[in-house]
Design a protein around this motif. Structure first.
Motif, mmCIF file in Angstrom:
data_model
loop_
_atom_site.group_PDB
_atom_site.id
_atom_site.type_symbol
_atom_site.label_atom_id
_atom_site.label_comp_id
_atom_site.label_asym_id
_atom_site.label_seq_id
_atom_site.Cartn_x
_atom_site.Cartn_y
_atom_site.Cartn_z
ATOM 1 N N VAL A 206 123.829 11.604 34.167
ATOM 2 C CA VAL A 206 122.917 12.120 33.142
ATOM 3 C C VAL A 206 122.015 13.162 33.795
ATOM 4 C CG1 VAL A 206 121.400 10.123 33.480
ATOM 5 C CG2 VAL A 206 121.109 11.531 31.465
ATOM 6 N N THR A 207 121.973 14.330 33.164
ATOM 7 C CA THR A 207 121.122 15.392 33.702
ATOM 8 C C THR A 207 119.720 15.228 33.155
ATOM 9 O OG1 THR A 207 122.994 16.875 33.908
ATOM 10 C CG2 THR A 207 120.811 17.875 33.940
ATOM 11 N N GLU B 102 115.428 16.137 33.169
ATOM 12 C CA GLU B 102 114.723 17.402 33.005
ATOM 13 C C GLU B 102 113.881 17.757 34.223
ATOM 14 O OE1 GLU B 102 113.946 14.608 31.676
ATOM 15 O OE2 GLU B 102 111.829 14.377 32.150
ATOM 16 N N GLN C 159 115.282 5.745 30.224
ATOM 17 C CA GLN C 159 116.649 6.277 30.337
ATOM 18 C C GLN C 159 117.439 5.471 31.370
ATOM 19 O OE1 GLN C 159 117.741 9.537 28.809
ATOM 20 N NE2 GLN C 159 119.756 8.693 29.291
ATOM 21 N N ASP D 284 120.535 3.168 30.249
ATOM 22 C CA ASP D 284 121.856 3.518 30.782
ATOM 23 C C ASP D 284 122.421 2.361 31.602
ATOM 24 O OD1 ASP D 284 121.996 5.993 29.590
ATOM 25 O OD2 ASP D 284 121.239 7.089 31.327
ATOM 26 N N ALA E 93 112.721 15.577 26.603
ATOM 27 C CA ALA E 93 114.070 15.496 27.164
ATOM 28 C C ALA E 93 114.771 14.207 26.748
ATOM 29 C CB ALA E 93 113.998 15.599 28.686
ATOM 30 N N GLU F 297 115.995 14.793 23.348
ATOM 31 C CA GLU F 297 117.108 15.739 23.338
ATOM 32 C C GLU F 297 118.392 15.054 23.829
ATOM 33 O OE1 GLU F 297 115.707 18.591 26.123
ATOM 34 O OE2 GLU F 297 117.515 18.385 27.334
ATOM 35 N N ARG F 298 118.250 14.056 24.699
ATOM 36 C CA ARG F 298 119.420 13.299 25.150
ATOM 37 C C ARG F 298 119.768 12.171 24.180
ATOM 38 N NH1 ARG F 298 116.646 13.848 30.362
ATOM 39 N NH2 ARG F 298 115.686 11.853 29.903
ATOM 40 N N GLU F 299 119.011 12.091 23.086
ATOM 41 C CA GLU F 299 119.200 11.054 22.068
ATOM 42 C C GLU F 299 119.173 9.660 22.661
ATOM 43 O OE1 GLU F 299 122.121 11.782 19.068
ATOM 44 O OE2 GLU F 299 121.811 13.937 19.199
ATOM 45 N N LEU F 300 118.250 9.462 23.556
ATOM 46 C CA LEU F 300 118.098 8.154 24.175
ATOM 47 C C LEU F 300 117.791 7.104 23.108
ATOM 48 C CD1 LEU F 300 117.848 6.444 26.760
ATOM 49 C CD2 LEU F 300 115.425 7.050 26.826
#
Lengths: 310, 420, 308
Positions: free
Chosen positions: B53-54, B56, C85, C89, C127, C130-133
């Motif tokens: 996962v990138t 920010e 995140q 994950d 962010a 934007e990553r739809e976490l």
């Protein structure tokens, strides 16, 4: 140990070329180290790469100061000081230049006693810059005399594995052709032992003095002095305006030039060749198609002829 | 034995893959990017069973890495230079979580002025954060150290994150022959990740990384991390033997080259040390008894091993590729600390600072370093620290300053004449 | 459009009467943020891991005590969403690789103050969206850097006195519209809540829990210490924030913003301001009519757009 330096421009496949040679050496059973050197410069800017090959593990690192073989993919780089093409070149060094000019011309021009070889290219090759690297590698491999034709071919297939078949075949054909052309010069490159500890030249170290922060901070007290950087040397294609066809729209080429290298004086555009990088945006955008792309080398020859006749 | 040509970046990526990392939070920074590009290609193609996962920023990247490790999975990440510093708050924070993972740092000089080329100030800035540090000199070592780093990090007597360090350009972009271990053998060596009691599960609630009030409990937690880090020495020594037996490559905590009978010893970190090795070979040919020590483990600091290896030597030249402003070379002072008060410690401990921002160190300079050290021994007088910087470089600097329109008067009045 | 399901929380009677969050935390008496947290934790439940950023609630868990029946992880001021995140994950990877019983899965919840949410942590929050976490984000907004003594933050309202805006005009800036900033990311859900309106709060948490993806909530958190009022007034001030229209209760779903409690007869903002020491300079030594009407006008303007 073989020490080989490649010089080219960003986008000419120099890194791949050096890696092909590295891989070929490796397939021959050599210990190998290869690396590109590039900074913040981009496509068209001078870059270099190097390859070391030895039958012993290699502990030397970094820039090759005394090369056995220097491969120049783009002869327009030789006069560019920043490219450092001739750095550390001595009598034993072999110079392989991708150039249509004769060996004698280069020897005279550079005042060199070392061996020089040239690779006169076919017109189609010149147009296809991406194959320049392969041609150089093929010739270099033969001059070194340490790499077989088969291993050269294998190295090319390995290094270009992610490319389309047609491209691989084209590169292969160019490299092997150059390899064959250098047949009679096989093994021209010799190695040289580096300076021994017995009689080395002492480094001229100095004690860095204190200097006021007015001097010693990384500040440029000038405006727009980047114009002193001759980025025109990056150019391999030159846009030439046909003033007969220019409709004096006065803004299209100038506005779109990413480098701001076209100025318009009384509705007439003028290209600043000291700074034009040769992107050809103006050629594509010019409404009456009044700008032509001319290979830089051809343009320079024309300039020289005109200079001689005037 | 089959070997392939790999860059240091490629070797790091292979290390992460062979260690069966589950998760790779990433953020691109030169000269590290090839690592994450390679891993992303592998994960996309299903060749590596991991999720990338990138993030920010590196601050977030290190947070995500440690949070995942604290949830009980094996984590890999990589950064460099400004990125390492941007994540610095989290380096200190997450080491205290006692959640093990591996972070590769591709060393690059720090701003200002900003540069892309290597030196060790980035990694030195992280020396007190609680991550263990392994420093590499070859691409093979990068791969091997990454595998070893997981064992170190996850060891019950340590359980701290580990940084594997390599030099930008000199390793990151340089290809060398590297043996890629067999996947099964590597997996066996690294073993399965046992997160012990750090994991988030609905059935076993845990509050991790909580605050303390008062210096006494704080001291307890911090010093426990320190002891765990120090346990790294003994764990590493066992690990090293096991690694050598499994893969046939031996990596002592301090690599010693021609030191046994040496009078003069050069001490330096990272890939530039292999240049010193070439110099040692050449000097030995002319009869100079010189050797080289290259610490691979910088944290924990192998002080006892240094004392042992340097016992009875006459002179030591420490070449620091870093600079602590207002002090000098970091490794030099650390070594001085380790040697202080030892009866048989070398009498002369010299400091050289070189290779800043990728500045080359030439063979001639290594010869001269040894010569200066010999003189110091002979005269029993330690010269002041020496920056490797030549007259020629000063002249080039003057040209740059002129182009930057630094006031001529200032230049003339600054007493900047070189003294050779 | 999301399915408009019927909430189980129709009135106060439907709210839980026993509470999951442990007592014994070091938060201030009368803390509006803790009040909201208590209410929402009842609905989120103990199958959760709270990832906390630096702020007042850093001190919820001080070794060796935690009020959480579920799990918690303290990160740092800027990166709690990144911590979420990593946890999310990891849980997904563990389930996917069959190394964890899916019953052990948890709701991942970020808990931050306004200092982090409106400022330092905004990049990490943006962010994560934007990553739809797949996470819940709860900002307890007490309109200033409360943990350090109520200096102004990007959430401080115009005119409020803080430790770094002590002049007669109070804070010269305007409260950042974080709801709009978040909504511009088009996450699954954005809502404003306040502990003084527990049914509205419960419904919103309930709705957020039924969704996946980023679910973002801002809880206005009346702060007796930072806003300078008697702790017993926390709920009254929270209600007044709604009734005066200063704190609109609303939600964003599927590109639409809906107000969940529109104050038909809005009380004058003065009623809200005068209860708080941070606005005392608007009333003493004499009434600052200009500033009060400016504040009133901004509220009126907001609602005139809503009512249109």
């Amino acid at each position: 140990m073989y020490r080989i330096r490649f010089h080219g421009r960003g986008g000419q496949g120099m890194i791949t070329a050096s890696r092909i040679l590295g891989s070929a050496f490796f397939l021959e059973g050599y210990e190998v180290q290869d690396a590109p050197r590039y900074g913040a410069e981009r496509r068209g800017a001078p870059i270099f790469a190097y390859v070391r090959a030895d039958d012993q593990p290699i502990y030397e690192r970094g820039v090759i100061a005394q090369p056995d073989l220097v491969v120049v993919a783009d002869d327009s780089l030789i006069p560019v000081p920043a490219a450092g093409v001739l750095a550390g070149v001595d009598d034993h060094t072999v110079l392989l230049i991708n150039s249509d000019e004769s060996i004698e011309t280069w020897k005279q021009r550079l005042n060199l006693c070392c061996k020089v070889f040239t690779l006169p290219a076919q017109a189609e090759e010149r147009a296809e810059l991406r194959f320049m690297g392969a041609t150089c590698t093929g010739a270099a491999a033969r001059l070194l005399g340490a790499v077989s034709r088969d291993n050269l071919a294998r190295a090319i297939r390995d290094e270009l594995a992610e490319m389309a078949d047609a491209i691989v075949e084209k590169n292969l054909a160019m490299a092997l052709d150059a390899y064959d052309r250098m047949q009679q010069y096989a093994g021209s490159v010799t190695t040289k032992t580096q300076t021994g500890a017995g009689d080395y030249r002492k480094p001229a170290w100095i004690d860095l003095p204190f200097e006021d922060a007015r001097i010693s901070a990384p500040d440029i007290h000038a405006s727009a002095n980047s114009t002193e950087v001759r980025t025109g040397l990056w150019r391999t294609l030159r846009p030439v305006i046909d003033y007969e066809r220019c409709n004096q729209c006065w803004w299209v080429c100038s506005t779109f030039c990413p480098d701001g290298a076209i100025k318009v004086i009384e509705r007439t555009p003028e290209i600043d060749y000291d700074h034009c990088k040769g992107c050809m945006v103006c050629v594509v955008q010019c409404p009456p198609h009044a700008i032509e792309a001319v290979p830089e080398q051809t343009a320079q020859l024309q300039d020289a002829e005109q200079g001689a006749s005037s | 034995m089959t070997r392939s040509l790999l860059t240091g970046n490629g070797a790091a990526a292979w290390g992460a893959r062979l260690a069966l990392s589950d998760y790779v939070p990433a953020f691109p920074i030169t000269p590290q990017t090839e690592i994450i590009e390679k891993i992303s290609r592998w994960t996309e193609r299903g060749e590596m069973d991991a999720r990338m996962v990138t993030m920010e920023s590196e601050h977030s990247m290190i947070t995500a890495a440690a949070s995942a490790a604290a949830s009980g999975i094996r984590v890999f990440s990589a950064t460099s230079s400004q990125g390492l510093l941007y994540g610095m708050e989290m380096l200190y924070t997450v080491s205290g979580w006692r959640a093990p993972f591996v972070l590769v740092n591709v060393s690059r000089g720090l701003a200002s002025p900003i540069t892309l080329e290597p030196d060790h100030n980035d990694i030195m800035a992280a020396r007190d954060c609680g991550f263990l540090q392994i420093h590499c000199a070859t691409c093979q070592e990068v791969l091997d150290s990454t595998l070893m780093a997981y064992r170190l990090a996850e060891d019950q007597s340590i359980r701290l994150p580990v940084i594997v360090n390599m030099d930008g350009f000199y390793l990151s972009f340089t290809r060398e022959p590297v043996e890629i271990p067999q996947a099964e053998k590597a997996a066996d060596f690294v073993g399965e990740y046992d997160p012990q009691n750090i994991r988030f599960r609905a059935s076993s609630p845990v509050s991790q990384a909580v605050a303390v009030l008062g210096g006494a409990p704080y001291s307890y937690f911090r010093y426990e991390s320190h002891i765990a880090a120090q346990n790294g020495i003994a764990v590493y020594d066992q690990l090293r033997v096991e690694f050598a037996e499994t893969f046939g490559r031996d990596y002592p905590a301090i690599e010693s080259y021609c030191c046994e009978d040496a009078d003069i010893v050069i001490v330096m970190l990272g890939s530039f040390a292999t240049k010193a090795q070439v110099a040692v070979d050449q000097l030995r040919k002319t009869g100079v008894k010189v050797g080289l020590l290259r610490p691979r483990l910088l944290r924990p600091f192998p002080a006892a091993l240094f004392r042992e290896l340097l016992s009875g030597k006459s002179g030591v030249a420490v070449v620091d590729q870093n600079i602590s402003m207002g002090l000098g070379g970091v490794l030099h002072t650390e070594l001085a600390g380790a040697l202080y008060g030892q009866a048989d410690a070398p009498r002369q401990l010299l400091s050289f600072i070189g290779g800043l921002g990728g500045r080359d160190i030439t063979l001639e300079e290594f010869f001269e370093i040894v010569s200066v050290t010999q003189n110091a021994v002979a005269q029993q007088k330690t010269p002041p620290p020496r920056l490797l910087y030549t007259e020629q470089e000063m002249r080039e600097m003057r040209k740059l300053q002129a182009a930057a329109s630094v006031e001529r008067n200032e230049l003339n009045n600054s007493g900047a004449e070189t003294n050779g | 459009m999301a399915e408009q399901s019927v909430s189980i929380y129709r009135s106060m009677k439907d709210l839980p009467s026993t509470h999951l969050l442990g007592t014994g935390t070091p938060m201030c008496a009368g803390c509006g943020g803790l009040e909201a947290l208590n209410q929402l934790y009842d609905i989120i439940g103990e199958k959760s891991v709270f990832v906390n950023a630096a702020g007042c609630m850093t001190l919820l868990s001080v070794y060796p005590f935690t009020p959480f029946r579920g799990s918690w992880l303290y990160t740092a001021m800027a990166s709690a969403p990144a911590g979420a995140q990593g946890v999310r994950d990891a849980l997904d990877i563990l389930i996917q690789k069959k190394r964890m019983n899916p019953d052990d899965d948890m709701q991942v919840v970020v808990l931050t103050g306004d200092g982090s949410a409106y400022g330092m942590g905004l990049s990490a929050t943006s962010a994560a969206m934007e990553r739809e976490l797949n996470f819940l984000y709860i900002c307890y907004d007490n309109e200033g850097y409360g943990n350090t003594g109520q200096q102004f933050s990007a959430a401080t309202p115009h005119g409020a006195k803080t430790a770094t805006s002590t002049g007669s005009a109070g804070y010269p800036g305007y409260k950042k519209d974080l709801f709009a900033i978040w909504a511009a990311h088009k996450p699954a859900y954005v809502a404003t809540i306040v502990g003084a309106e527990p049914v509205d709060l419960a419904r919103k948490i309930e709705k957020a829990m039924s969704m996946k993806g980023p679910r973002m909530l801002i809880a206005l958190s009346p702060c007796p210490t930072g806003w300078d009022f008697d702790p017993k007034e926390t709920v009254a001030i929270g209600k007044l924030a709604v009734k005066t229209g200063v704190w609109p209760l609303k939600e964003y779903v599927d590109g639409q913003v809906q107000h969940t409690k529109v104050p038909r007869e809005r009380r004058p903002v003065e009623d809200y301001l005068e209860l708080q020491g941070r606005y005392r300079h608007l009333f003493e030594p004499e009434k600052n009519v200009r500033l009060i009407s400016e504040i009133q006008k901004r509220v009126d303007d907001y609602w005139s757009n809503v009512e249109d």
